[in-house]
Design a protein around this motif. Structure first.
Motif, PDB file in Angstrom:
ATOM      1  N   GLY B  74       0.824  -1.210   0.000  1.00 62.82           N
ATOM      2  CA  GLY B  74       0.000   0.000   0.000  1.00 62.82           C
ATOM      3  C   GLY B  74       0.855   1.255   0.000  1.00 62.82           C
ATOM      4  O   GLY B  74       0.582   2.212  -0.745  1.00 62.82           O
ATOM      5  N   ALA B  75       1.906   1.233   0.827  1.00 61.36           N
ATOM      6  CA  ALA B  75       2.792   2.406   0.913  1.00 61.36           C
ATOM      7  C   ALA B  75       3.463   2.663  -0.432  1.00 61.36           C
ATOM      8  O   ALA B  75       3.634   3.821  -0.849  1.00 61.36           O
ATOM      9  CB  ALA B  75       3.837   2.188   2.011  1.00 61.36           C
ATOM     10  N   ALA B  76       3.843   1.579  -1.132  1.00 65.21           N
ATOM     11  CA  ALA B  76       4.574   1.714  -2.398  1.00 65.21           C
ATOM     12  C   ALA B  76       3.746   2.405  -3.477  1.00 65.21           C
ATOM     13  O   ALA B  76       4.289   3.000  -4.400  1.00 65.21           O
ATOM     14  CB  ALA B  76       5.030   0.344  -2.889  1.00 65.21           C
ATOM     15  N   ILE B  77       2.436   2.314  -3.366  1.00 67.27           N
ATOM     16  CA  ILE B  77       1.597   2.960  -4.384  1.00 67.27           C
ATOM     17  C   ILE B  77       0.881   4.187  -3.814  1.00 67.27           C
ATOM     18  O   ILE B  77      -0.106   4.671  -4.382  1.00 67.27           O
ATOM     19  CB  ILE B  77       0.582   1.968  -5.018  1.00 67.27           C
ATOM     20  CG1 ILE B  77      -0.279   1.301  -3.937  1.00 67.27           C
ATOM     21  CG2 ILE B  77       1.311   0.909  -5.854  1.00 67.27           C
ATOM     22  CD1 ILE B  77      -1.492   0.562  -4.485  1.00 67.27           C
ATOM     23  N   GLY B  78       1.386   4.688  -2.676  1.00 64.92           N
ATOM     24  CA  GLY B  78       0.835   5.919  -2.116  1.00 64.92           C
ATOM     25  C   GLY B  78      -0.534   5.761  -1.496  1.00 64.92           C
ATOM     26  O   GLY B  78      -1.273   6.744  -1.337  1.00 64.92           O
ATOM     27  N   ARG B  79      -0.873   4.532  -1.149  1.00 65.80           N
ATOM     28  CA  ARG B  79      -2.159   4.294  -0.480  1.00 65.80           C
ATOM     29  C   ARG B  79      -1.923   3.461   0.788  1.00 65.80           C
ATOM     30  O   ARG B  79      -2.249   2.265   0.830  1.00 65.80           O
ATOM     31  CB  ARG B  79      -3.145   3.586  -1.425  1.00 65.80           C
ATOM     32  CG  ARG B  79      -3.581   4.511  -2.583  1.00 65.80           C
ATOM     33  CD  ARG B  79      -4.584   3.869  -3.526  1.00 65.80           C
ATOM     34  NE  ARG B  79      -5.769   3.331  -2.883  1.00 65.80           N
ATOM     35  CZ  ARG B  79      -6.788   4.060  -2.410  1.00 65.80           C
ATOM     36  NH1 ARG B  79      -6.760   5.360  -2.479  1.00 65.80           N
ATOM     37  NH2 ARG B  79      -7.832   3.457  -1.849  1.00 65.80           N
ATOM     38  N   PRO B  80      -1.393   4.101   1.825  1.00 70.25           N
ATOM     39  CA  PRO B  80      -1.068   3.356   3.048  1.00 70.25           C
ATOM     40  C   PRO B  80      -2.294   2.622   3.619  1.00 70.25           C
ATOM     41  O   PRO B  80      -3.409   3.150   3.590  1.00 70.25           O
ATOM     42  CB  PRO B  80      -0.603   4.454   4.014  1.00 70.25           C
ATOM     43  CG  PRO B  80      -0.222   5.613   3.162  1.00 70.25           C
ATOM     44  CD  PRO B  80      -1.072   5.528   1.926  1.00 70.25           C
ATOM     45  N   VAL B  81      -2.048   1.433   4.087  1.00 74.89           N
ATOM     46  CA  VAL B  81      -3.109   0.599   4.669  1.00 74.89           C
ATOM     47  C   VAL B  81      -3.539   1.174   6.014  1.00 74.89           C
ATOM     48  O   VAL B  81      -2.708   1.552   6.832  1.00 74.89           O
ATOM     49  CB  VAL B  81      -2.577  -0.846   4.824  1.00 74.89           C
ATOM     50  CG1 VAL B  81      -3.511  -1.681   5.706  1.00 74.89           C
ATOM     51  CG2 VAL B  81      -2.389  -1.482   3.449  1.00 74.89           C
ATOM     52  N   GLU B  82      -4.834   1.221   6.231  1.00 73.19           N
ATOM     53  CA  GLU B  82      -5.374   1.730   7.498  1.00 73.19           C
ATOM     54  C   GLU B  82      -5.859   0.599   8.401  1.00 73.19           C
ATOM     55  O   GLU B  82      -5.909   0.742   9.611  1.00 73.19           O
ATOM     56  CB  GLU B  82      -6.520   2.704   7.211  1.00 73.19           C
ATOM     57  CG  GLU B  82      -6.027   3.947   6.461  1.00 73.19           C
ATOM     58  CD  GLU B  82      -7.133   4.833   5.920  1.00 73.19           C
ATOM     59  OE1 GLU B  82      -6.805   5.855   5.301  1.00 73.19           O
ATOM     60  OE2 GLU B  82      -8.335   4.487   6.083  1.00 73.19           O
ATOM     61  N   LYS B  83      -6.239  -0.521   7.815  1.00 75.53           N
ATOM     62  CA  LYS B  83      -6.756  -1.649   8.609  1.00 75.53           C
ATOM     63  C   LYS B  83      -6.444  -2.934   7.860  1.00 75.53           C
ATOM     64  O   LYS B  83      -6.645  -2.994   6.642  1.00 75.53           O
ATOM     65  CB  LYS B  83      -8.283  -1.493   8.789  1.00 75.53           C
ATOM     66  CG  LYS B  83      -8.942  -2.544   9.679  1.00 75.53           C
ATOM     67  CD  LYS B  83      -8.625  -2.317  11.130  1.00 75.53           C
ATOM     68  CE  LYS B  83      -8.966  -3.522  12.016  1.00 75.53           C
ATOM     69  NZ  LYS B  83      -8.081  -4.683  11.835  1.00 75.53           N
TER      70      LYS B  83
END
Lengths: 146, 146
Positions: B74-83
């Motif tokens: 998620g971080a690698a595509i600019g969408r950090p995981v929230e849950k």
């Protein structure tokens, strides 16, 4: 460290079943499925990675026991469980909790997961007593000391 | 005892990522969510209770690692995981497997679980390479000896 307290959402949707070594085991108040929710008594935990290795090993044991208890619940009402569904989701209620649900190919949601589908159905008192009585002995060996 | 073989359903819906000590880790081919599927290499296993205590402890370690890998994706595509959402369901593909899915409040299915919802979206090659590259180092320490 904060003291553990059960999130209020669990109080309105489930019945207390047993205090296990790690988790509060609660019976989901939904007569559509034999269903136990395990809530580790660890303040602030929202993900499996938030509890220790030792707690995770204990949690796995309690998941297996909850599966056996859910099977006993299904058997007690003449609807033997065909598949267990285990999930740690928490998108709505963030306090770490694990669902252990007994499924059958003739249940209302099959083959979809149960979470967020349809409307829960209240137990009648007699059936609730029967499934509680079936589940409890299976969980006894993992109960916390009184 | 039968030899382990991956159910064909996994071949069409996921990409091989890593062979861990217990599980085949596969990247779910669905660009809507960073998502890893863990399949223990144990022939005939359909439920968590079908694998040994030792295997279950290893599985828990691999679930935690897969969660970290999903966060890295998620971080690698600019969408950090929230849950994280973790599930062992298997109503459709009975071979024991565990889903580890990274969720965000702005994703397509939130707050519902992802299973059986909507249509999967194919990765483009560049994004697939980016999420693979992000996940692999996180899983390395749990990889099976070559």
């Amino acid at each position: 460290m904060d003291k553990f307290a059960l999130a209020s959402a669990f109080l309105s949707t489930s019945e207390p079943l047993a205090s296990l070594k790690l988790c509060e085991a609660r019976l989901q108040a939904d007569a559509r499925f034999p269903w136990i929710v395990l809530i580790p008594r660890r303040a602030g935990a929202r993900e499996l990675e938030h509890i220790s290795n030792g707690d995770r090993a204990q949690l796995m044991d309690e998941i297996i026991a909850a599966g056996a208890a859910v099977r006993a619940m299904g058997a007690a009402i003449g609807r033997p469980v065909e598949k267990l569904n285990v999930g740690a989701i928490g998108n709505i209620t963030p306090q770490l909790h694990i669902h252990v649900v007994g499924r059958r190919a003739d249940d209302e949601c099959w083959p979809d997961p149960v979470w967020g589908r349809g409307k829960s159905v209240a137990y009648d008192d007699k059936t609730l007593a029967a499934v509680m009585a079936a589940a409890l002995p299976v969980l006894r060996s993992l109960q916390a000391a009184a």
